[in-house]
Design an enzyme around this catalytic site. Structure first.
Site, PDB file in Angstrom:
ATOM      1  N   ARG A 136      22.843 -36.133 -66.262  1.00 19.02           N
ATOM      2  CA  ARG A 136      24.204 -36.045 -66.813  1.00 19.02           C
ATOM      3  C   ARG A 136      25.007 -37.293 -66.446  1.00 19.02           C
ATOM      4  O   ARG A 136      25.836 -37.748 -67.210  1.00 19.02           O
ATOM      5  CB  ARG A 136      24.912 -34.802 -66.280  1.00 19.02           C
ATOM      6  CG  ARG A 136      24.310 -33.487 -66.759  1.00 19.02           C
ATOM      7  CD  ARG A 136      25.086 -32.291 -66.247  1.00 19.02           C
ATOM      8  NE  ARG A 136      24.500 -31.029 -66.682  1.00 19.02           N
ATOM      9  CZ  ARG A 136      23.594 -30.328 -65.989  1.00 19.02           C
ATOM     10  NH1 ARG A 136      23.174 -30.753 -64.812  1.00 19.02           N
ATOM     11  NH2 ARG A 136      23.116 -29.194 -66.463  1.00 19.02           N
TER      12      ARG A 136
ATOM     13  N   ASP B  50      26.179 -22.196 -65.247  1.00 21.25           N
ATOM     14  CA  ASP B  50      25.126 -22.210 -64.224  1.00 21.25           C
ATOM     15  C   ASP B  50      24.882 -20.790 -63.694  1.00 21.25           C
ATOM     16  O   ASP B  50      23.733 -20.395 -63.460  1.00 21.25           O
ATOM     17  CB  ASP B  50      25.506 -23.165 -63.079  1.00 21.25           C
ATOM     18  CG  ASP B  50      25.632 -24.609 -63.573  1.00 21.25           C
ATOM     19  OD1 ASP B  50      24.896 -24.984 -64.493  1.00 21.25           O
ATOM     20  OD2 ASP B  50      26.486 -25.352 -63.041  1.00 21.25           O
TER      21      ASP B  50
ATOM     22  N   GLY C 176      30.048 -31.210 -82.755  1.00 24.70           N
ATOM     23  CA  GLY C 176      28.591 -31.255 -82.653  1.00 24.70           C
ATOM     24  C   GLY C 176      28.042 -29.881 -82.308  1.00 24.70           C
ATOM     25  O   GLY C 176      28.654 -28.849 -82.630  1.00 24.70           O
TER      26      GLY C 176
ATOM     27  N   ARG D 108      22.923 -18.808 -66.255  1.00 23.24           N
ATOM     28  CA  ARG D 108      21.493 -19.142 -66.200  1.00 23.24           C
ATOM     29  C   ARG D 108      20.830 -18.415 -65.032  1.00 23.24           C
ATOM     30  O   ARG D 108      19.759 -17.813 -65.182  1.00 23.24           O
ATOM     31  CB  ARG D 108      21.322 -20.657 -66.051  1.00 23.24           C
ATOM     32  CG  ARG D 108      21.626 -21.377 -67.349  1.00 23.24           C
ATOM     33  CD  ARG D 108      21.390 -22.874 -67.255  1.00 23.24           C
ATOM     34  NE  ARG D 108      21.506 -23.473 -68.578  1.00 23.24           N
ATOM     35  CZ  ARG D 108      22.031 -24.673 -68.829  1.00 23.24           C
ATOM     36  NH1 ARG D 108      22.487 -25.410 -67.835  1.00 23.24           N
ATOM     37  NH2 ARG D 108      22.083 -25.130 -70.057  1.00 23.24           N
TER      38      ARG D 108
ATOM     39  N   HIS E  47      28.377 -29.944 -61.245  1.00 23.70           N
ATOM     40  CA  HIS E  47      27.466 -29.524 -62.303  1.00 23.70           C
ATOM     41  C   HIS E  47      26.336 -30.546 -62.394  1.00 23.70           C
ATOM     42  O   HIS E  47      26.287 -31.371 -63.282  1.00 23.70           O
ATOM     43  CB  HIS E  47      28.256 -29.465 -63.621  1.00 23.70           C
ATOM     44  CG  HIS E  47      27.483 -28.878 -64.758  1.00 23.70           C
ATOM     45  ND1 HIS E  47      26.740 -27.732 -64.658  1.00 23.70           N
ATOM     46  CD2 HIS E  47      27.366 -29.285 -66.050  1.00 23.70           C
ATOM     47  CE1 HIS E  47      26.206 -27.457 -65.833  1.00 23.70           C
ATOM     48  NE2 HIS E  47      26.562 -28.382 -66.690  1.00 23.70           N
TER      49      HIS E  47
ATOM     50  N   VAL F  75      27.688 -28.184 -79.379  1.00 24.69           N
ATOM     51  CA  VAL F  75      28.491 -27.303 -78.522  1.00 24.69           C
ATOM     52  C   VAL F  75      29.804 -26.939 -79.223  1.00 24.69           C
ATOM     53  O   VAL F  75      30.170 -25.763 -79.310  1.00 24.69           O
ATOM     54  CB  VAL F  75      28.801 -27.962 -77.153  1.00 24.69           C
ATOM     55  CG1 VAL F  75      29.639 -27.016 -76.294  1.00 24.69           C
ATOM     56  CG2 VAL F  75      27.530 -28.331 -76.422  1.00 24.69           C
TER      57      VAL F  75
ATOM     58  N   GLY G 144      35.192 -32.392 -80.884  1.00 18.11           N
ATOM     59  CA  GLY G 144      33.744 -32.571 -80.921  1.00 18.11           C
ATOM     60  C   GLY G 144      33.184 -31.443 -81.766  1.00 18.11           C
ATOM     61  O   GLY G 144      33.253 -30.274 -81.369  1.00 18.11           O
TER      62      GLY G 144
END
Ligand code: APR
Length: 311
Positions: free
Chosen positions: A88, A148, A11, A151, A175, A13, A9
């Protein structure tokens, strides 16, 4: 570099993960994406930044998996991200198909690698990767708790006007909206935040943490967070590559620990060269146990949806 990490991937991230890995000179990187040209273009762009950033890690892009052979770690970010209003869990049918296909390819070329899963819904995607790879549970790890907790730490530091380096936090569970931030185990310079903030303020930060991903999605409008998620995935990769025996909250395969069986959920684990080397079982109060059970139930619901999709 003598280590190799494949990032699937390319993209937001995936490309940011690749950038962080090479700029820290942790490993050479193979960046894979289904879209022709994108992984090659981003890899070349990052390679051309290397002289200025002063690192010698190599990076190449590819659309097939041959170049990923014998990777030490594979970080899977392939899939679609959320748009405003989506949870999600709304991503499950699309991303389950992508995860299965990607994992099978990876397992073929790197049968001994360690998988770090990033695509959402995270805990369910860990299950798909676990089943599609046939790897033992210690080699399939989900990135959620580190993000998490980061954050939560950022919000604690902002609230108390202290260095983020003084903060420590634990967020367990799935999550999603049912994640379980643990204020008792969250500290500033070793002092539990329960001694530093009112219950109301702690509850406000806990709520903001649980909605942290959605807060970014509603601001960006066209995608989801990637700076903090990439930092979190790279911290896990570094702990494994350097065999640091670092204790971090990760989505791990539970086989009876915390009373759950055949379930991926966020718990504190010790990360080293073998992946998850130990699941740390901490004492929880009755209400924390109930919150973890509720979170586990929602992961189990997603597992049931996966079963239906596979049928
Ligand atoms: N194989 C390889 N790459 C794929 C495949 C596949 N089968 N399917 C999709 N991709 C690629 C897309 O082409 C895209 O480049 O995955 C990339 C995803 O990138 P973004 O759309 O920018 O999404 P990103 O923000 O990086 O999020 C990726 O991580 O945090 C989670 O919820 C998020 O599930 C999402 C994932």
């Amino acid at each position: 570099m003598d280590k190799k990490i494949t990032v699937v991937g390319a993209g937001n991230v995936g490309a940011t993960v690749a950038q962080r890995i090479i700029e820290k000179e942790l490993a050479d990187v193979v960046l894979i994406d289904i879209i022709e040209g994108v992984p090659q273009g981003k890899a070349l762009d990052l390679k051309e930044a290397a002289p200025v950033e002063k690192h010698d890690a190599d990076i190449i892009g590819a659309n097939t998996y041959e170049a990923s052979a014998n990777s030490d770690i594979v970080i899977i970010t392939a899939g679609i991200p959320r748009k405003p209003g989506m949870s999600r869990d709304d991503l499950i049918s699309t991303n389950a198909g992508i995860m299965k296909n990607v994992t099978q390819q990876i397992a073929k070329f790197s049968p001994n690698t360690i998988l770090i899963i990033v695509s959402n819904p995270l805990d369910a995607m860990c299950h798909v990767a676990y089943e599609a790879s046939g790897f033992p549970g210690n080699r399939v790890i989900g990135m959620a708790g580190v993000l998490d907790s980061a954050r939560f730490r950022a919000f604690i530091a902002m609230e108390l006007n202290v260095s983020v380096e003084n903060t420590h936090a634990f967020v367990l569970g799935g999550h999603g909206d049912t994640m379980v931030p643990l204020p008792r185990y969250s500290t500033v310079a070793g002092i539990p935040i329960t001694e530093l903030m009112s219950e109301d303020r702690i509850n406000a930060l806990v709520t903001r943490t649980a909605n942290g991903g959605a807060e970014i999605v509603s601001l960006l409008k066209t995608g989801s967070a990637y700076y903090a998620p990439s930092s979190a995935a790279v911290e896990m990769a570094e702990a494994i590559l350097k065999d640091k025996k670092k204790i971090l909250p990760c989505a791990a395969y539970l086989d009876g620990e915390y009373g759950f069986k055949d379930l991926f959920i966020g718990v504190p684990v010790k990360l080293g060269k073998n992946g998850v080397e130990e699941i740390i079982q901490i004492n929880l109060t009755e209400s924390e146990k109930a919150a973890l059970q509720k979170s586990a139930n929602s992961v189990q619901d997603l597992k049931n949806i996966l079963k239906k999709l596979a049928a």
